[in-house]
Design an enzyme around this catalytic site. Sequence first.
Site, PDB file in Angstrom:
ATOM      1  N   ASN A   9       0.886  -1.174   0.000  1.00  0.00           N
ATOM      2  CA  ASN A   9       0.000   0.000   0.000  1.00  0.00           C
ATOM      3  C   ASN A   9       0.919   1.218   0.000  1.00  0.00           C
ATOM      4  OD1 ASN A   9      -1.793   2.034   0.487  1.00  0.00           O
ATOM      5  ND2 ASN A   9      -2.799   1.042   2.222  1.00  0.00           N
ATOM      6  N   ARG A  25      -2.458  -1.947  -3.577  1.00  0.00           N
ATOM      7  CA  ARG A  25      -3.681  -1.149  -3.409  1.00  0.00           C
ATOM      8  C   ARG A  25      -3.538   0.061  -4.328  1.00  0.00           C
ATOM      9  NH1 ARG A  25      -5.446   3.019   1.173  1.00  0.00           N
ATOM     10  NH2 ARG A  25      -7.529   3.364   0.350  1.00  0.00           N
ATOM     11  N   HIS A  64     -13.182   2.735  -0.743  1.00  0.00           N
ATOM     12  CA  HIS A  64     -13.210   1.654   0.254  1.00  0.00           C
ATOM     13  C   HIS A  64     -13.732   0.355  -0.358  1.00  0.00           C
ATOM     14  CE1 HIS A  64     -13.784   4.791   3.755  1.00  0.00           C
ATOM     15  NE2 HIS A  64     -12.493   4.520   3.593  1.00  0.00           N
ATOM     16  N   ARG A  97     -12.896  14.767   7.995  1.00  0.00           N
ATOM     17  CA  ARG A  97     -13.528  15.191   6.727  1.00  0.00           C
ATOM     18  C   ARG A  97     -14.990  15.542   6.975  1.00  0.00           C
ATOM     19  NH1 ARG A  97     -11.984  10.090   3.160  1.00  0.00           N
ATOM     20  NH2 ARG A  97     -10.298   9.661   4.590  1.00  0.00           N
ATOM     21  N   GLU A 131      -8.448  -5.872   4.496  1.00  0.00           N
ATOM     22  CA  GLU A 131      -8.149  -5.363   3.163  1.00  0.00           C
ATOM     23  C   GLU A 131      -6.870  -5.963   2.594  1.00  0.00           C
ATOM     24  OE1 GLU A 131      -8.997  -1.391   4.842  1.00  0.00           O
ATOM     25  OE2 GLU A 131      -9.687  -0.911   2.826  1.00  0.00           O
TER      26      GLU A 131
END
Length: 406
Positions: A7, A99, A187, A248, A390
């Site tokens: 990642n 990723r 996601h 956010r 993930e």
Amino acid sequence: MKILVLNAGSSSHKSCLFDLTQASDASLAPSPIWRATLDWTHAEGQVELSAETESGSALNQSLPITDKAEGIAAMLNTLVEGETQVLDSLSDIDGVGHRVVHGGRDYVDSVRIDSDVKAAIQRLIPLAPAHNPANLQGIHAIEAILGDIPQVAVFDTAFHAQMPAAAATYPGPYAWIDQGIQRYGFHGTSHRYVAQRAANLLGRDLADLKLITCHLGNGCSLAAVKNGHSIDTTMGFTPLEGLMMGSRSGSVDPGILIHLIRQEGYSGDRLDQLLNKESGLKGISGISNDLRLVIDAMEQGHDRAKLAVEMFLHRLRREIGSMLASLGGLDALVFTAGIGENSALIWQQACEPFAFLGLNLQDNLGRSAADQDIATPDSSIRVLVIHTQEEWAIAQACLKSCSNLP
Ligand code: AMP
């Protein structure tokens, strides 16, 4: 089979190695045998390298490296040297899963990386300027270090790439469609993994299920999953749309931005900072982006913390309701990621308005290392808490692509 997962971000690189030599149940994630991180944010001109093995050996080093590819090489070196050695040679690695944040609308699944895929990731940089360049850099670094090894891109957007046009299109000018301004969703690797795991836990075929998957971490998004596909999601053109998040804002009236530009002279960079870093739980509570700290403050009577938690829940419930409408029914509500896997308060409060549908939660709920069904036996809708995996999902996708090699 040894599968490396990378990642590659702009300020950190995370990697892990899975040993898939022993046949295992694909629905249960094993622990990686090695994991490592490069953190580029600590000090100018240096990178912090940390690595650890499944058996508990660990190292932490500050290295005088500024070049990202050089850093990745140093990180992979800990696989074959010193305390954290788990391989005789880097050539023991059979494939690498990356990723990749943005795959646009073209990639509906993970894909073996070739020159066309690299060109597509490059072409999509304007849509993910903070992430796709770093992801591409990671792919090039692996090529330089490991040569012509199979590499697979697993896109955050892929699971949502088949959303119906009505859900994927913004009601702006029609020309936005040609400009690529549309809803992509993110996601996806997590939503896809927990949806499949939910089907396994329920003993049902994913193709027959209607699910709402709630990925609630520092970033938060929901997906409406029908017949194994995401048909709606809360994030859009960027990961800023939808739910209130750690720092956010989630969705706000775009007129506010016009107002701030006209009346206050705000620049694009200032708005970016404001909406991505100074909003959400952190902005409203003034305490933290970490829900645990905000809940603690609320329980001690802090008014802004209370407002932040109430807003988070209000928007979560509202968006669950809208996913419910997109699905036209619901077999299971699935919670995952840092908040979704751990917060009984959020499970209870998010589910409360749906009691009229016959959705009922058990009493005395608590966190568990295992995935769990927290609904009462007679609940009309199952409620599952699933630990997202993930990295494992990326390794699985890579294994699948590598096994399909001619
Ligand atoms: P993630 O992005 O999935 O790593 O999630 C990180 C976030 O999960 C943290 O910032 C916390 O807000 C949240 N979190 C973790 N544990 C808990 C908990 N026990 N209760 C509430 N929130 C939690």
